[in-house]
Structures are given as C-alpha cells and as structure tokens.
Scaffold this motif. Structure first.
Motif, PDB file in Angstrom:
ATOM      1  N   SER A 126      46.612  31.884  40.561  1.00 44.60           N
ATOM      2  CA  SER A 126      47.136  32.492  41.792  1.00 44.60           C
ATOM      3  C   SER A 126      46.718  33.954  41.848  1.00 44.60           C
ATOM      4  N   THR A 127      46.806  34.549  43.041  1.00 50.55           N
ATOM      5  CA  THR A 127      46.400  35.958  43.174  1.00 50.55           C
ATOM      6  C   THR A 127      47.520  36.910  42.775  1.00 50.55           C
ATOM      7  N   ASP A 128      48.665  36.379  42.358  1.00 49.47           N
ATOM      8  CA  ASP A 128      49.804  37.235  42.028  1.00 49.47           C
ATOM      9  C   ASP A 128      49.482  38.203  40.883  1.00 49.47           C
ATOM     10  N   GLU A 129      49.682  39.477  41.148  1.00 45.38           N
ATOM     11  CA  GLU A 129      49.286  40.498  40.162  1.00 45.38           C
ATOM     12  C   GLU A 129      50.214  40.585  38.963  1.00 45.38           C
ATOM     13  N   GLY A 130      51.326  39.854  39.021  1.00 48.90           N
ATOM     14  CA  GLY A 130      52.247  39.858  37.887  1.00 48.90           C
ATOM     15  C   GLY A 130      51.762  38.988  36.732  1.00 48.90           C
ATOM     16  N   ILE A 131      50.705  38.224  36.970  1.00 46.10           N
ATOM     17  CA  ILE A 131      50.177  37.357  35.905  1.00 46.10           C
ATOM     18  C   ILE A 131      49.115  38.133  35.127  1.00 46.10           C
ATOM     19  N   PRO A 132      49.309  38.318  33.829  1.00 49.26           N
ATOM     20  CA  PRO A 132      48.338  39.088  33.044  1.00 49.26           C
ATOM     21  C   PRO A 132      46.958  38.425  33.038  1.00 49.26           C
ATOM     22  N   VAL A 133      45.909  39.248  33.083  1.00 46.49           N
ATOM     23  CA  VAL A 133      44.541  38.731  33.021  1.00 46.49           C
ATOM     24  C   VAL A 133      44.246  38.335  31.578  1.00 46.49           C
ATOM     25  N   PHE A 134      43.792  37.130  31.384  1.00 49.93           N
ATOM     26  CA  PHE A 134      43.513  36.588  30.041  1.00 49.93           C
ATOM     27  C   PHE A 134      42.407  37.414  29.382  1.00 49.93           C
ATOM     28  N   ASP A 135      42.538  37.642  28.074  1.00 48.13           N
ATOM     29  CA  ASP A 135      41.555  38.539  27.444  1.00 48.13           C
ATOM     30  C   ASP A 135      40.732  37.893  26.330  1.00 48.13           C
ATOM     31  N   LYS A 136      40.798  36.567  26.222  1.00 48.31           N
ATOM     32  CA  LYS A 136      39.961  35.913  25.206  1.00 48.31           C
ATOM     33  C   LYS A 136      38.783  35.218  25.885  1.00 48.31           C
ATOM     34  N   TYR A 137      37.934  34.578  25.090  1.00 49.09           N
ATOM     35  CA  TYR A 137      36.748  33.871  25.598  1.00 49.09           C
ATOM     36  C   TYR A 137      37.162  32.760  26.561  1.00 49.09           C
ATOM     37  N   VAL A 138      36.444  32.674  27.681  1.00 49.32           N
ATOM     38  CA  VAL A 138      36.638  31.549  28.607  1.00 49.32           C
ATOM     39  C   VAL A 138      35.284  30.911  28.912  1.00 49.32           C
ATOM     40  N   VAL A 139      35.289  29.649  29.352  1.00 52.86           N
ATOM     41  CA  VAL A 139      34.014  28.998  29.650  1.00 52.86           C
ATOM     42  C   VAL A 139      33.418  29.456  30.986  1.00 52.86           C
ATOM     43  N   CYS A 140      34.208  30.181  31.804  1.00 56.53           N
ATOM     44  CA  CYS A 140      33.675  30.704  33.072  1.00 56.53           C
ATOM     45  C   CYS A 140      32.809  31.926  32.793  1.00 56.53           C
ATOM     46  N   ASN A 141      31.733  32.048  33.571  1.00 58.47           N
ATOM     47  CA  ASN A 141      30.820  33.158  33.288  1.00 58.47           C
ATOM     48  C   ASN A 141      30.118  33.683  34.542  1.00 58.47           C
ATOM     49  N   ASN A 142      30.730  33.455  35.713  1.00 55.43           N
ATOM     50  CA  ASN A 142      30.062  33.908  36.935  1.00 55.43           C
ATOM     51  C   ASN A 142      30.527  35.303  37.345  1.00 55.43           C
ATOM     52  N   GLU A 143      29.639  36.265  37.231  1.00 55.84           N
ATOM     53  CA  GLU A 143      29.970  37.658  37.578  1.00 55.84           C
ATOM     54  C   GLU A 143      30.207  37.772  39.083  1.00 55.84           C
ATOM     55  N   PRO A 144      31.041  38.661  39.559  1.00 50.58           N
ATOM     56  CA  PRO A 144      31.773  39.662  38.769  1.00 50.58           C
ATOM     57  C   PRO A 144      33.153  39.198  38.309  1.00 50.58           C
ATOM     58  N   LYS A 145      33.490  37.910  38.536  1.00 52.20           N
ATOM     59  CA  LYS A 145      34.840  37.461  38.179  1.00 52.20           C
ATOM     60  C   LYS A 145      35.020  37.314  36.669  1.00 52.20           C
ATOM     61  N   PHE A 146      33.929  36.903  36.046  1.00 51.15           N
ATOM     62  CA  PHE A 146      33.931  36.739  34.579  1.00 51.15           C
ATOM     63  C   PHE A 146      32.651  37.385  34.087  1.00 51.15           C
ATOM     64  N   ILE A 147      32.758  38.263  33.103  1.00 54.91           N
ATOM     65  CA  ILE A 147      31.543  38.900  32.588  1.00 54.91           C
ATOM     66  C   ILE A 147      31.413  38.542  31.115  1.00 54.91           C
ATOM     67  N   LYS A 148      30.316  37.930  30.767  1.00 55.46           N
ATOM     68  CA  LYS A 148      30.085  37.476  29.384  1.00 55.46           C
ATOM     69  C   LYS A 148      31.295  36.693  28.858  1.00 55.46           C
ATOM     70  N   ASN A 149      31.772  35.749  29.668  1.00 51.48           N
ATOM     71  CA  ASN A 149      32.880  34.881  29.287  1.00 51.48           C
ATOM     72  C   ASN A 149      34.218  35.597  29.085  1.00 51.48           C
ATOM     73  N   ILE A 150      34.339  36.782  29.680  1.00 51.23           N
ATOM     74  CA  ILE A 150      35.645  37.460  29.650  1.00 51.23           C
ATOM     75  C   ILE A 150      36.128  37.630  31.097  1.00 51.23           C
ATOM     76  N   SER A 151      37.389  37.243  31.320  1.00 50.46           N
ATOM     77  CA  SER A 151      37.955  37.282  32.679  1.00 50.46           C
ATOM     78  C   SER A 151      38.115  38.713  33.171  1.00 50.46           C
ATOM     79  N   GLN A 152      37.795  38.924  34.439  1.00 54.18           N
ATOM     80  CA  GLN A 152      38.019  40.213  35.090  1.00 54.18           C
ATOM     81  C   GLN A 152      39.128  40.024  36.133  1.00 54.18           C
ATOM     82  N   ALA A 153      39.710  41.155  36.572  1.00 52.00           N
ATOM     83  CA  ALA A 153      40.791  41.064  37.566  1.00 52.00           C
ATOM     84  C   ALA A 153      40.316  40.344  38.830  1.00 52.00           C
ATOM     85  N   ALA A 154      39.020  40.442  39.118  1.00 54.28           N
ATOM     86  CA  ALA A 154      38.467  39.804  40.315  1.00 54.28           C
ATOM     87  C   ALA A 154      38.583  38.276  40.277  1.00 54.28           C
ATOM     88  N   SER A 155      38.946  37.720  39.124  1.00 57.97           N
ATOM     89  CA  SER A 155      39.070  36.256  39.028  1.00 57.97           C
ATOM     90  C   SER A 155      40.463  35.767  39.413  1.00 57.97           C
TER      91      SER A 155
END
Ligand code: GCU
Length: 404
Positions: A126-155
């Motif tokens: 969800s887009t709710d900002e109260g949910i912390p952005v995950f900071d470990k490796y993820v299988v998603c890798n499409n910039e700018p939402k995920f950079i080098k398999n790390i989630s960005q706030a844009a995701s």
C-alpha cells in the motif's frame, strides 16, 4: 544463471500435451506397506508423508520452539477509519527480527484474516507511509523503485493490486503480511543472513538441513503465533495464501502447521501444487538449477526420473485435509502447468473422503474464469502470472463460505 551454463544443457520447456509422458501417481492412502482406510489411520500415519517430503524435497522443519517476543511499533487508522493498521516487530532470541503488518477491519467481534508473505517488502502492499520500507535483498530490481535489489520509497504501493486491502477489509477480513526476506533472502546464499544460519543453535538444525521454503514456512507459523496473540483476531480463522514461490512455501507451511484454517495456492506451479511427474512447463531439473536454495540437494537427483519420487504434489495438497483448499491457475502462466495443478487438486478427494468431505468429484478442467468445487476449489483465469482482483474476489467468497 551460471549453474545452468555449467550443466551445459539448454532447457526447452514442453508445452505439448502429447509429450507430457506416462505416469502413475502414488496413492496417498498407501503408506509403506499400510493401506489407510480410516480417518484415525490417516491421522496416525500422515506424518510419514511429511517426513518423506522433508527428506526428499523441502528439508527438515525445526522441532524446537524459540523465544519469540512481539512488540507493537505503531498503530493508526486507515481507509478513512474503516480499518486499523498495526506494525509489529517479532524478535527471535534477540538474533533475528521480522516486521509484520496487521490490518484489521473495525469490528465488535474477532475477525478472520488472510495471511501471506510478500516478495519485495511490506511497503509494496500500500502507499501508506506508516509502513517501513524493507531494507534487505528483494527479487525486484526495476529502478527507480528498487535499486540493486534494495527497495526504495518509490516502491510504496507498487504491488497493491496483489493485496486488494480495501476489498478484503470491506468483506470483514483482516490481512497480515511480512517480507519473505526477513526469514531468508531469496538467493542461493541468502540463508547465511537468515533464520537458518542465525537461529541454527536455538532451533537445533544445521542450515543445510532445511531450505528457503522451510524458512518461509517457519516464518508463516511464527506470524500465526503473533496473530493468535492479538485479541481482535479469530486465531482459528487464519487463511494462509501464497503466490508462486511463496505459494510453494504456503503449501509446505500449511501441511506442517495444522492451525491454519484454510490454504490458498495461487499459481504455485512446480514444487507447489503442480504434479512433478507431468513434464510440462517448469521441471525439477529446471527449478533445482535456477533456485538451488528452495530444495535440498536430494530433490535435484529426481530430475528426469520423476516417476521414482516417493510422492507427488497431490499428496502435499492431501496433507491439508480436512481443511478448505483453493488451487488457482492462470491461462497466461503455462510455466506453472495449470492442468498439472488441477489434476493435483482433483486427486485430494481420497483423503478428504476419510473425513466425510467431498472433493472435485467428476468435475473436468473448467474453462476460463469458472471456479469449480466447494471445500476444494479450483479456477483458471485469463491473464498472466499474478494474483489480481479476480483472484481475490474468489478467495473472499471462499473465505466467507468455507471459513467464516
Ligand atoms: C519463477 C520460478 C517459479 C516461481 C516463479 C515466481 O518463474 O521458475 O517456480 O513460482 O518464479 O515465484 O514468480
């Protein structure tokens, strides 16, 4: 991947029914030399099947319990006051932490919930900002939402369609999720940073004795522990679901942990609901080469000799008995062998009959978007490999009819 190159065998998936091959499925009611003929017999012997799945495919599950503490991190109203969103932190022996999002409809009664892992972080639901952005490796890798398999706030909210939170809430169910990577990051050596390694001594299992599927299945059980400690939740009505690789993990979890009220497999495919003996789409050879960490090495030895497996996936599904099970496929996802998933679901009825429950009977593979069955349900919808609004509409209906 390099493993596939090293094997020097190009993989060409078969999509031709005439080339699927002949096979006989093992009988779920034939356990060793014993022919099971009653519910009591099955209850006494079903663990033998679990042991076979552990020894040949998914690896062992920890038998020891661990010190788990659950802390409420934050809580707020969402969806215009219709629901309460809580962020919980689970801590295991001070060594591993996992963040769980719990969203419950406001209700005077305890609510049933859907529970499943997510691929790329809680912030994707969800887009709710109260949910912390995950900071470990993820299988998603499409910039700018995920950079080098790390989630960005844009995701944030990137996969909201896979959760349909408002629909679920409006139907009177809650939803609970955590990122699979909090238990094990999804790559070959991800286990080094996950529960298999960090909790090896507490759980009394060496990392190699189990698998990513096991770690995710274990994580789901710990999320169920959390759910059962929350007084607003009806802990006997937790519906487990999983898509694709996380559907494989959900099935393994549901077979081991009978506290889950119902199990939904969404396009779990090879190593999930689909029959391994059917050579169609993904195969044991391909899956064990691409994702060696999902299974124990023994499983790879069954490539090209699938008929020698002591079980097939219909027996994994049968281990859910007598609980409601929904198996779902998508036409655009031939890779996961929709027909193999249907046939597997159809084979469950022998075990369900011991409980006086009905399976799919003489129902044939249905056309697109026509769910069939009741306690055991199946659909194949149009569209691609995904879990979408159509799927959720069916799961909500299933939850209302079979669980609530
Ligand atoms: C790959 C893999 C499947 C898996 C899928 C997914 O396609 O081969 O076994 O189910 O990824 O998790 O989306």
């Amino acid at each position: 991947s390099t493993t596939i190159m090293a094997q020097q065998k190009p993989f060409v998936a078969n999509y031709d029914e005439s080339k699927v091959g002949q096979f006989t499925l093992p009988d779920p009611l034939q356990i060793g030399s014993k022919q099971i003929s009653s519910q009591a017999d099955w209850e006494k012997n079903r663990a033998t099947w679990l042991t076979l799945f552990a020894d040949h495919m998914y690896g062992q599950m920890p038998k020891k319990s661990i010190k788990q503490s659950n802390t409420l991190i934050s809580q707020k109203e969402i969806l215009g006051g219709k629901a309460i969103q809580s962020i919980w932190k689970m801590d295991f022996a001070g060594k591993v932490q996992a963040t769980v999002v719990v969203i419950l409809p406001k209700s005077s009664k305890k609510v049933p919930v859907f529970m499943g892992l997510n691929f790329c972080g809680n912030q994707t639901i969800s887009t709710d900002e109260g949910i912390p952005v995950f900071d470990k490796y993820v299988v998603c890798n499409n910039e700018p939402k995920f950079i080098k398999n790390i989630s960005q706030a844009a995701s944030r909210g990137d996969w909201a369609s896979r959760w349909q939170i408002e629909k679920v809430i409006d139907a009177g169910f809650g939803t609970i999720t955590a990122a699979c990577g909090d238990f094990e990051e999804d790559f070959a050596t991800g286990y080094k940073n996950g529960v298999r390694t960090k909790l090896a001594s507490e759980l009394g299992l060496k990392p190699e004795a189990w698998t990513a599927n096991g770690a995710w299945a274990w994580g789901l059980s710990r999320m169920l522990d959390l759910a059962q400690s929350i007084k607003e939740i009806d802990g006997k009505k937790v519906i487990l679901h999983g898509h694709s690789r996380l559907g494989k993990a959900a099935l393994w979890s549901g077979a081991n942990d009978r506290r889950f009220a119902a199990i939904i497999s969404n396009e779990s495919g090879e190593g999930g609901a689909a029959l391994s003996r059917r050579i169609y789409g993904e195969t044991i050879w391909r899956i064990t080469n691409s994702f060696p960490h999902w299974f124990i090495p023994t499983y790879a030895t069954y490539a090209d000799r699938e008929n020698e497996l002591p079980f097939d996936q219909h027996i994994l599904l049968s281990l859910m008995a007598p609980r409601p099970v929904y198996v779902a496929s998508a036409f655009g996802d031939q890779w996961s062998d929709p027909k193999g998933e249907f046939l597997s679901a159809k084979e469950m009825e022998k075990v369900y009959a011991l409980y006086g429950k009905k399976g799919l009977g003489n129902i044939e593979m249905p056309g697109l978007n026509q769910p069939v069955g009741k306690l055991i349900r199946y659909h194949i919808r149009d569209g691609k490999h995904d879990i979408n609004e159509y799927d959720w509409e069916q799961y909500i209906k299933f939850g209302k009819e079979e669980v609530r």
